[in-house]
Structures are given as structure tokens and as C-alpha cells.
Design a protein around this motif. Structure first.
Motif, PDB file in Angstrom:
ATOM      1  N   MET A 113      61.324  84.027  16.249  1.00  7.32           N
ATOM      2  CA  MET A 113      62.217  83.093  16.928  1.00  7.32           C
ATOM      3  C   MET A 113      61.393  82.159  17.814  1.00  7.32           C
ATOM      4  SD  MET A 113      65.019  83.909  19.857  1.00  7.32           S
ATOM      5  CE  MET A 113      65.299  85.445  19.059  1.00  7.32           C
ATOM      6  N   SER A 114      61.846  80.956  17.904  1.00  7.93           N
ATOM      7  CA  SER A 114      61.148  79.919  18.654  1.00  7.93           C
ATOM      8  C   SER A 114      61.191  80.182  20.160  1.00  7.93           C
ATOM      9  CB  SER A 114      61.817  78.579  18.344  1.00  7.93           C
ATOM     10  OG  SER A 114      61.492  77.621  19.298  1.00  7.93           O
ATOM     11  N   GLU A 115      60.037  79.995  20.804  1.00  6.86           N
ATOM     12  CA  GLU A 115      59.971  80.103  22.268  1.00  6.86           C
ATOM     13  C   GLU A 115      60.841  79.027  22.916  1.00  6.86           C
ATOM     14  OE1 GLU A 115      58.556  82.567  24.139  1.00  6.86           O
ATOM     15  OE2 GLU A 115      58.283  83.473  22.158  1.00  6.86           O
ATOM     16  N   VAL A 116      60.946  77.889  22.251  1.00  7.87           N
ATOM     17  CA  VAL A 116      61.782  76.804  22.765  1.00  7.87           C
ATOM     18  C   VAL A 116      63.235  77.265  22.871  1.00  7.87           C
ATOM     19  CG1 VAL A 116      62.665  74.485  22.290  1.00  7.87           C
ATOM     20  CG2 VAL A 116      60.250  74.989  21.924  1.00  7.87           C
ATOM     21  N   LEU A 117      63.724  77.940  21.836  1.00  2.50           N
ATOM     22  CA  LEU A 117      65.115  78.420  21.870  1.00  2.50           C
ATOM     23  C   LEU A 117      65.303  79.458  22.968  1.00  2.50           C
ATOM     24  CD1 LEU A 117      66.017  78.636  18.075  1.00  2.50           C
ATOM     25  CD2 LEU A 117      66.651  76.874  19.726  1.00  2.50           C
ATOM     26  N   LYS A 118      64.325  80.334  23.148  1.00  2.00           N
ATOM     27  CA  LYS A 118      64.408  81.320  24.233  1.00  2.00           C
ATOM     28  C   LYS A 118      64.493  80.612  25.586  1.00  2.00           C
ATOM     29  CE  LYS A 118      62.017  85.253  22.217  1.00  2.00           C
ATOM     30  NZ  LYS A 118      60.840  86.128  22.281  1.00  2.00           N
ATOM     31  N   PHE A 119      63.709  79.549  25.727  1.00  2.00           N
ATOM     32  CA  PHE A 119      63.703  78.796  26.981  1.00  2.00           C
ATOM     33  C   PHE A 119      65.030  78.069  27.192  1.00  2.00           C
ATOM     34  CE2 PHE A 119      63.051  74.755  29.198  1.00  2.00           C
ATOM     35  CZ  PHE A 119      62.567  75.206  30.413  1.00  2.00           C
ATOM     36  N   VAL A 120      65.497  77.359  26.172  1.00  2.00           N
ATOM     37  CA  VAL A 120      66.710  76.545  26.306  1.00  2.00           C
ATOM     38  C   VAL A 120      67.944  77.415  26.522  1.00  2.00           C
ATOM     39  CG1 VAL A 120      68.265  74.968  25.063  1.00  2.00           C
ATOM     40  CG2 VAL A 120      65.795  74.576  25.048  1.00  2.00           C
ATOM     41  N   GLN A 145      68.293  80.444  27.729  1.00  2.00           N
ATOM     42  CA  GLN A 145      68.175  81.595  28.619  1.00  2.00           C
ATOM     43  C   GLN A 145      69.413  81.726  29.495  1.00  2.00           C
ATOM     44  OE1 GLN A 145      65.048  81.233  31.666  1.00  2.00           O
ATOM     45  NE2 GLN A 145      64.620  79.226  30.775  1.00  2.00           N
ATOM     46  N   HIS A 146      69.984  82.902  29.451  1.00  2.00           N
ATOM     47  CA  HIS A 146      71.151  83.252  30.271  1.00  2.00           C
ATOM     48  C   HIS A 146      71.226  84.772  30.295  1.00  2.00           C
ATOM     49  CE1 HIS A 146      75.290  83.788  31.578  1.00  2.00           C
ATOM     50  NE2 HIS A 146      75.226  82.558  32.046  1.00  2.00           N
ATOM     51  N   PRO A 147      71.556  85.363  31.450  1.00  2.00           N
ATOM     52  CA  PRO A 147      71.568  86.829  31.531  1.00  2.00           C
ATOM     53  C   PRO A 147      72.554  87.501  30.571  1.00  2.00           C
ATOM     54  CG  PRO A 147      72.282  85.830  33.619  1.00  2.00           C
ATOM     55  CD  PRO A 147      71.836  84.725  32.731  1.00  2.00           C
ATOM     56  N   LEU A 148      73.581  86.797  30.155  1.00  2.00           N
ATOM     57  CA  LEU A 148      74.564  87.405  29.252  1.00  2.00           C
ATOM     58  C   LEU A 148      74.205  87.239  27.771  1.00  2.00           C
ATOM     59  CD1 LEU A 148      77.943  86.445  30.986  1.00  2.00           C
ATOM     60  CD2 LEU A 148      76.709  88.623  31.065  1.00  2.00           C
ATOM     61  N   ILE A 149      73.117  86.529  27.476  1.00  2.00           N
ATOM     62  CA  ILE A 149      72.703  86.363  26.078  1.00  2.00           C
ATOM     63  C   ILE A 149      71.650  87.427  25.768  1.00  2.00           C
ATOM     64  CG2 ILE A 149      71.564  84.857  24.401  1.00  2.00           C
ATOM     65  CD1 ILE A 149      72.812  82.469  25.778  1.00  2.00           C
ATOM     66  N   SER A 150      72.018  88.354  24.881  1.00  2.00           N
ATOM     67  CA  SER A 150      71.106  89.438  24.493  1.00  2.00           C
ATOM     68  C   SER A 150      70.101  88.919  23.464  1.00  2.00           C
ATOM     69  CB  SER A 150      71.902  90.596  23.892  1.00  2.00           C
ATOM     70  OG  SER A 150      72.440  90.203  22.631  1.00  2.00           O
ATOM     71  N   GLU A 151      69.109  89.740  23.187  1.00  2.00           N
ATOM     72  CA  GLU A 151      68.110  89.395  22.163  1.00  2.00           C
ATOM     73  C   GLU A 151      68.793  89.232  20.808  1.00  2.00           C
ATOM     74  OE1 GLU A 151      64.274  88.268  21.386  1.00  2.00           O
ATOM     75  OE2 GLU A 151      64.938  89.008  23.323  1.00  2.00           O
ATOM     76  N   ALA A 152      69.756  90.106  20.505  1.00  2.00           N
ATOM     77  CA  ALA A 152      70.497  90.015  19.233  1.00  2.00           C
ATOM     78  C   ALA A 152      71.315  88.719  19.186  1.00  2.00           C
ATOM     79  CB  ALA A 152      71.411  91.228  19.057  1.00  2.00           C
ATOM     80  N   ASP A 153      71.936  88.362  20.322  1.00  2.00           N
ATOM     81  CA  ASP A 153      72.689  87.096  20.392  1.00  2.00           C
ATOM     82  C   ASP A 153      71.751  85.916  20.145  1.00  2.00           C
ATOM     83  OD1 ASP A 153      75.040  88.452  21.069  1.00  2.00           O
ATOM     84  OD2 ASP A 153      74.774  88.117  23.225  1.00  2.00           O
ATOM     85  N   LEU A 154      70.587  85.977  20.759  1.00  2.00           N
ATOM     86  CA  LEU A 154      69.617  84.893  20.612  1.00  2.00           C
ATOM     87  C   LEU A 154      69.154  84.756  19.162  1.00  2.00           C
ATOM     88  CD1 LEU A 154      68.433  82.757  22.404  1.00  2.00           C
ATOM     89  CD2 LEU A 154      66.622  84.328  23.037  1.00  2.00           C
TER      90      LEU A 154
END
Length: 191
Positions: A1-8, A10-19
């Protein structure tokens, strides 16, 4: 998964599976310098996350001059919200200022994720409220800050624009003439 997407996203309620689910709906696209992502009169059916390059939004004024309304840099969401969410013809153009790489998500895929993932909905609300704040602050800056102060703020917040964008586009974004911008740049260089 793209680091950009992780950065954009980012929210405490978004899990790794959601991402992972969100990332699966984004697809890499590329635009060459000066290509349009969206033209005035077209209706947006996607938005982008800029991973490399610069994009600008612009309109034509009453004399048909190009007026830059926004610059997008790496990690920004490239979007014309009114066209995408209200399904109306865009008044603005989106154009690549440099060669660009972006991650694109279609409106229907976004909507599906928005309804499935609570954290994505919360992220969306925060993102929109930040956009409203930013837009309001920009309109206040035009009234309350000098052209030099606005230029210095742009230099500090998005230096890649100063380095890569034609002066005419920067001047129109700041609401000044090219001549005024040249004078401001000279004055800043001398201090």
C-alpha cells in the motif's frame, strides 16, 4: 500500500484493513505537463491524490484571462468538490503544471467506501471542515495581508510552487499582476 494513502487517509478510526480496502479502489494514472485532468464544462466523476508533480485549478475571468484558483502539491487531494459531489459542470479547469503521477478513485467507489467504513466517513468530515477553514483563511488573507505577505506565506507553505510554476500563474493566484510579483520577488531577494 502506498505511503501517500497512509498519510492522506490517516484517522484513528481507520484500521489497517480499512486502509487496504480504501487503497484497493485507487488506481495510478499519469498526466503530462499541461494536460487537463478536468476541463471547464465537464462533470467530475473522480478525485485524485497527487503523488508526484504539481496541478493547478484555474478559471477564465470576464476578459478571458486565466486566473489560478488553487495549486495542488504532493499528498494533496486534487478535486473540484462542487462538480464531483453536486454532479454539476465544473467552472474550473484542472491542469498538470508538471508531469504528474496520481492515484485516482471513482465517485461510485468513494461513495461505497464512505457508506461501509465509519472511519472513512469521519475522515471525510474532518477533511471537508479543514477545506472550509482553508478557503475562509485564504479569503481573509487577500483582504488582511499585503501581496508580499501572501507571497511569503506561499513560499513557506508550498515552496515547490515558487520553484516550478510560471510567475504569471503565481501572480494570478495571489491576486496581483506579474509586474507586482516581480517587484516583490526583487525586494525579498534584496533583504
Amino acid at each position: 500500500m502506498s505511503e501517500v494513502l497512509k498519510f492522506v487517509y490517516q484517522h484513528p478510526l481507520i484500521s489497517e484493513a480499512d486502509l487496504d480496502k480504501i487503497a484497493s479502489q485507487h488506481h495510478l494514472v499519469q498526466f503530462k505537463k499541461n494536460e487537463f485532468l478536468l476541463k471547464e464544462g465537464e462533470t467530475a466523476d473522480e478525485y485524485y491524490i497527487l503523488t508526484e508533480g504539481l496541478v493547478r485549478a484555474f478559471v477564465h475571468d470576464y476578459d478571458n484571462n486565466e486566473i489560478t484558483t488553487e495549486f495542488f502539491v504532493e499528498n494533496d487531494i486534487v478535486i473540484i468538490p462542487s462538480s464531483l459531489f453536486q454532479k454539476v459542470a465544473s467552472q474550473e479547469n484542472l491542469q498538470a503544471v508538471t508531469d504528474c503521477r496520481l492515484l485516482k478513485i471513482q465517485y461510485d467507489d468513494f461513495q461505497e467506501l464512505f457508506h461501509q467504513i465509519e472511519g472513512f466517513r469521519e475522515w471525510g468530515r474532518l477533511w471537508f471542515s479543514y477545506q472550509v477553514f482553508t478557503m475562509k483563511q485564504r479569503s481573509l488573507d487577500v483582504v488582511m495581508k499585503t501581496a508580499s505577505e501572501r507571497y511569503l506565506k506561499l513560499m513557506k507553505e508550498k515552496p515547490q510552487i515558487i520553484q516550478n510554476v510560471p510567475l504569471k500563474q503565481i501572480a494570478s493566484y495571489l491576486g496581483i499582476t506579474d509586474t507586482s510579483l516581480s517587484r516583490i520577488r526583487r525586494e525579498i531577494m534584496q533583504t
